[in-house]
Write an enzyme that holds these catalytic residues in place. Structure first.
Site, PDB file in Angstrom:
ATOM      1  CE  LYS A 115      -3.898   1.734   2.827  1.00 55.80           C
ATOM      2  NZ  LYS A 115      -4.715   1.404   4.022  1.00 55.80           N
ATOM      3  CB  SER A 196      -7.959   3.252   3.444  1.00 52.75           C
ATOM      4  OG  SER A 196      -7.046   2.651   4.345  1.00 52.75           O
ATOM      5  CB  SER A 220      -8.153   0.241   6.216  1.00 52.87           C
ATOM      6  OG  SER A 220      -8.860   1.436   6.386  1.00 52.87           O
TER       7      SER A 220
END
Length: 552
Positions: A115, A196, A220
């Site tokens: 990420k 996220s 997330s």
């Protein structure tokens, strides 16, 4: 109406084109050097490790295939923000090590995506999706990136995310960032990827790397794993290092794997877990040697275990009928696998009221963020081209930089954090945090587990993130089902498809701190009995396979 019809036609063209490509790939020779080999959407850690060790292909071949796959779908799904320019060089080095008889472990030479809030001290950016951090540099790799490299994994690139890990706006969309655009999931055109860790979820789901890393403060990893038909492990806070990961809250942030199988997620967790002198929370790890998370993958994991169901945190949501029906079936599967099901292991009325109506959890996040962003990340940058040293600086940059899409996407979350007027050393902060520990702890899920002598709680993943987030305890989600063909399409305020035919949903197992091995065992035992993942295929899948690149 014209714009809508045009959009639908475009989605249909993409769908048909990609399905043809997928069918072609599936029908082409599924062999590498004459040996049968799985498609990259199905391949596992052990498949790849065996193929590399036997010389069937190389890590260079893997990197080549995965980069081709990313390029085929990135203009449609926008899940990868950048490819590591050193990936091929690293692959060659790891191939040379293997040829000389040296392997660093099962992850040696396997490409992983991470990420874009997990810092790397290389040529890639670490932006958290914002141009405020574009060009900034860190003094070293983040703790988890360093562990990945030490394990021999190839960091293939960075994935898009909900900007600032979904901690900026009250009116943005999952998977949108100024730096990476809007990510879409692959099970329905314009599908909400959740967040996220949006790009990590989409990338792993369609085989753009072996697996991916996400981060979680509250949901997330779990939520994008659920809607992308993945296994996601949200580790205990402190099991994996957060050093040089762009923070929200030191009390809730964690880094974990998002993979297509439980065992693949276990291999990745094994590689990144452990103590780090740069994150003092890891000093709380209660064992000198990590549990063997891969060995925890046992078909018989449920035998003799007590699994609770906290019914009063499963609340009614529109369209959740299929989820609840699948959950009822899952309970019976777990029961038949040897577990004792203890129903209605509920949290207290006080905890329930505070969970749904209290503001302590918001105070903790706001105060932690306004303190942790500068103290744990911005102050450590060795290059800071936009001179952002505080949340106020970042907010001011966002307000004046056009590509940040302000004011259409507001900064309401930051406005609230700044208006709070205190950080995480204030007595008012500690009062709120203490309330969190009561709500999710002794009167919440930890109390329910202790009072009923439970080994874990199980719950649909829709409802699993919130309480474990407050006390930093682990959760594992595993595919449980898909919305049926007659499902009515539901869209978000920005038009993303949230519920639709074929959209996946998951089942979560929740436990006490550092109980990951047990939860992995339960997830594996459920996965092996159900094999849900392959019951529905994504509508868009890249068609490059290993057999297309070996010997190219």
């Amino acid at each position: 109406m014209i714009a809508l019809r045009s959009s639908m036609l475009s989605a249909l063209v993409v769908f048909l084109t990609t399905c043809i490509a997928f069918t072609s790939a599936q029908c082409s020779s599924s062999t590498v050097k004459g040996q049968p080999f799985p498609s990259l959407i199905d391949v596992t850690t052990e498949d790849l490790a065996t193929g590399l060790e036997s010389g069937l292909f190389t890590s260079v071949d893997l990197v080549t295939a995965y980069i081709d796959r990313i390029k085929q779908v990135n203009s449609t799904l926008h899940m990868v923000t950048e490819i590591n320019p050193d990936a091929m060089t690293i692959a060659r080095q790891l191939d040379a090590e293997r040829k000389n008889g040296t392997t660093r472990g099962p992850m040696h030479g396997l490409p992983i995506l991470i990420k874009n809030n997990i810092a790397t001290a290389d040529k890639m950016s670490n932006t958290a999706g914002s141009f405020a951090l574009y060009g900034a540099k860190v003094p070293r790799d983040s703790g988890v990136a360093a562990k990945l490299r030490a394990a021999g994994a190839i960091i293939l690139g960075k994935t898009n995310l909900s900007q600032w890990a979904n901690f900026r706006s009250d009116n943005s969309s999952n998977g949108w960032s100024a730096y990476g655009g809007q990510t879409y999931a692959a099970y329905y055109p314009n599908q909400d990827p959740s967040g996220s860790s949006s790009g990590s979820g989409v990338s792993s789901s369609i085989g753009l790397a072996l697996a991916a890393l996400g981060t979680e403060t509250s949901g997330s990893i779990l939520s994008p794993s659920e809607v992308n038909n993945l296994v996601g492990i949200k580790p205990t806070v402190g099991l994996t290092s957060r050093a040089l990961v762009v923070p929200i809250s030191q009390r809730q942030d964690t880094v974990g794997p998002m993979a297509r199988t439980v065992k693949d997620a276990a291999y990745l967790l094994q590689a990144i877990a452990g103590k780090d002198p740069n994150d003092n929370y890891t000093s709380a790890i209660p064992f000198d040697s990590l549990p063997d998370y891969v060995a925890a993958c046992s078909f018989n994991a449920f035998a003799g275990k007590r699994i609770g169901i906290p019914r009063n945190i499963i609340y009614s949501e529109q369209g959740d009928g299929p989820v609840l029906a699948a959950f009822t079936a899952a309970i019976e599967i777990v029961r038949k696998a040897g577990a004792t099901i203890v129903d209605n292991t509920n949290i207290t009325d006080y905890a329930l009221d505070q969970y749904f109506n209290g503001n302590a959890s918001t105070i903790v996040l706001d105060a932690d963020f306004v303190s942790d962003l500068p103290n744990e990340y911005l102050s450590k940058l060795t290059v800071n081209p936009n001179n952002v040293h505080s949340l106020a600086d970042v907010s001011n940059f966002t307000h004046r930089f056009p590509q940040e899409d302000y004011p259409d996407r507001d900064t309401g979350v930051w406005d609230q954090s700044l208006a709070l007027g205190f950080g995480n050393t204030d007595p008012r902060f500690f009062a709120a945090y203490a309330n969190n520990l009561i709500v999710a702890g002794i009167q919440g899920i930890l109390g329910a587990m202790a009072n009923n002598s439970l080994d874990a709680l199980m719950i649909p993943t829709d409802f699993s993130p919130g309480l474990p987030a407050l006390v930093g305890t682990p959760v594992v989600t595993v595919p449980m089902g898909f919305y049926p063909a007659n499902t009515t399409v539901q869209r978000t305020q920005r038009g993303l498809v949230e519920v639709a035919p074929g959209v996946p949903f998951g089942l979560s197992f929740m436990g006490t701190a550092f109980s990951e091995a047990s939860l992995i065992g339960f997830a594996y035992a459920y996965e092996q009995r159900t094999k849900v993942r392959n019951q529905v295929q994504p509508y868009i899948v890249p068609n490059t396979e290993l057999w297309d690149v070996v010997g190219r």
